[in-house]
Scaffold this active site. Structure first.
Site, PDB file in Angstrom:
ATOM      1  N   ASP A  99       0.807  -1.218   0.000  1.00 60.02           N
ATOM      2  CA  ASP A  99       0.000   0.000   0.000  1.00 60.02           C
ATOM      3  C   ASP A  99       0.841   1.269   0.000  1.00 60.02           C
ATOM      4  OD1 ASP A  99      -2.116  -1.731   0.211  1.00 60.02           O
ATOM      5  OD2 ASP A  99      -2.976  -0.803   2.006  1.00 60.02           O
ATOM      6  N   HIS A 150      -6.045   3.161  -4.061  1.00 60.69           N
ATOM      7  CA  HIS A 150      -5.967   3.389  -2.610  1.00 60.69           C
ATOM      8  C   HIS A 150      -6.276   4.845  -2.272  1.00 60.69           C
ATOM      9  CE1 HIS A 150      -5.080   1.945   1.339  1.00 60.69           C
ATOM     10  NE2 HIS A 150      -3.930   2.593   1.501  1.00 60.69           N
ATOM     11  N   HIS A 154      -5.116   9.437   0.643  1.00 64.88           N
ATOM     12  CA  HIS A 154      -5.112   8.558   1.820  1.00 64.88           C
ATOM     13  C   HIS A 154      -5.897   9.149   2.993  1.00 64.88           C
ATOM     14  CE1 HIS A 154      -3.516   5.619   4.746  1.00 64.88           C
ATOM     15  NE2 HIS A 154      -3.141   4.907   3.698  1.00 64.88           N
ATOM     16  N   HIS A 244       3.677  -2.311   3.141  1.00 64.15           N
ATOM     17  CA  HIS A 244       3.697  -0.968   2.570  1.00 64.15           C
ATOM     18  C   HIS A 244       4.999  -0.721   1.814  1.00 64.15           C
ATOM     19  CE1 HIS A 244       0.786  -0.761   5.876  1.00 64.15           C
ATOM     20  NE2 HIS A 244       0.205   0.225   5.207  1.00 64.15           N
TER      21      HIS A 244
END
Length: 279
Positions: A99, A150, A154, A244
């Site tokens: 991510d 995503h 964020h 990540h």
């Protein structure tokens, strides 16, 4: 926005979203009609159901071939009421996801390791990172990885209006299509915070919601060995692993992948791509 400011803002959001994050230990949360958080059951990191312990094997299971970006989006994406947490299928299959990228400092190292072992992964990218790193999106496409959405910046989506959520999603899908060559078919909500609007708008944009089964918590920089241990102890058929490749110093995540990936393969696991179950 400078990356230093971006990281500071994300850490502040992480602190404010503690009740909905850390799915590896607390679960993924879905917001109900009255605004109340409802936890979706997720096996605790380190102790998944039907876990198959890693054992040395006398052979290296050859990586599956023929995996690449989906060729065509389905005619209609179902509106789900909770995110997909694991993959169904036969045999020892797992899904690796990363991510917050792409980040020019850490994403190339992850891609290099995946290429070395001929393994495909899924990258949930943020639009504000992807827009300046189109070359990495192109490389992901060339090497057969899946790129998911995503959001742009964020945010905690459960605090946004439907219009704001759509903007976060659609702008990112536009950037992915430009650099990757196709619009994304997968979406992941930041912090694991979902509600009805997120599911509906994601489906309208042709995306399935994918959460995770095992959270490595690598964003806390617990140490390379700790990350490796969490993945190996949680290895089981259908597991979706969250790591990540941006959002801070991800050198531990890069090194950890080099440690656990060959051992997963030696233990007979297929590292594959997500697929949509029947609605």
């Amino acid at each position: 926005m400078k990356k230093e400011q971006l990281f500071t803002r994300r850490r502040a959001l992480l602190a404010g979203a503690a009740a909905v994050g850390a799915a590896g230990t607390a679960g993924v949360f879905v917001w109900g009609d009255k605004g109340e958080p409802v936890r979706v059951g997720v096996p605790v990191s380190g102790a998944p159901a039907r876990s198959l312990p890693l054992k040395p094997s006398a052979y290296r299971l050859r990586p599956l071939t023929g995996y690449g970006p989906p060729r065509a989006a389905p005619a209609r994406t179902p509106v789900r009421h909770e995110p997909l947490l694991r993959m169904t299928g036969r045999g020892r299959t797992m899904v690796l996801t990363f991510d917050d990228g792409p980040d020019p400092h850490y994403t190339p190292g992850i891609l290099d390791t995946l290429a070395e072992y001929d393994v495909r992964a899924t990258f949930f990218v943020c639009g504000e990172m992807a827009v300046d790193n189109q070359d990495l999106l192109a490389r992901m496409a060339d090497e057969g990885h899946v790129v998911g959405n995503h959001t742009w910046s964020h945010p905690l989506l459960t605090r946004l209006t439907r219009r704001q959520i759509r903007s976060e999603m659609s702008r990112t899908s536009d950037v992915i299509e430009e650099g990757y060559g196709e619009r994304p078919r997968w979406f992941r909500a930041p912090y694991g915070a979902w509600n009805r609007a997120v599911f509906q708008l994601g489906a309208e944009l042709g995306m399935e919601p994918l959460a995770w089964t095992v959270d490595t918590l690598d964003w806390t920089t617990p140490g390379t060995g700790v990350i490796v241990d969490r993945v190996e102890k949680s290895a089981a058929p259908g597991v979706v692993v969250l790591s990540h490749d941006a959002g801070g110093d991800r050198s531990q995540s890069v090194r950890a992948l080099r440690g656990y990936l060959p051992r997963l393969l030696d233990s007979g696991y297929h590292l594959t791509l997500p697929h949509s179950p029947r609605a």
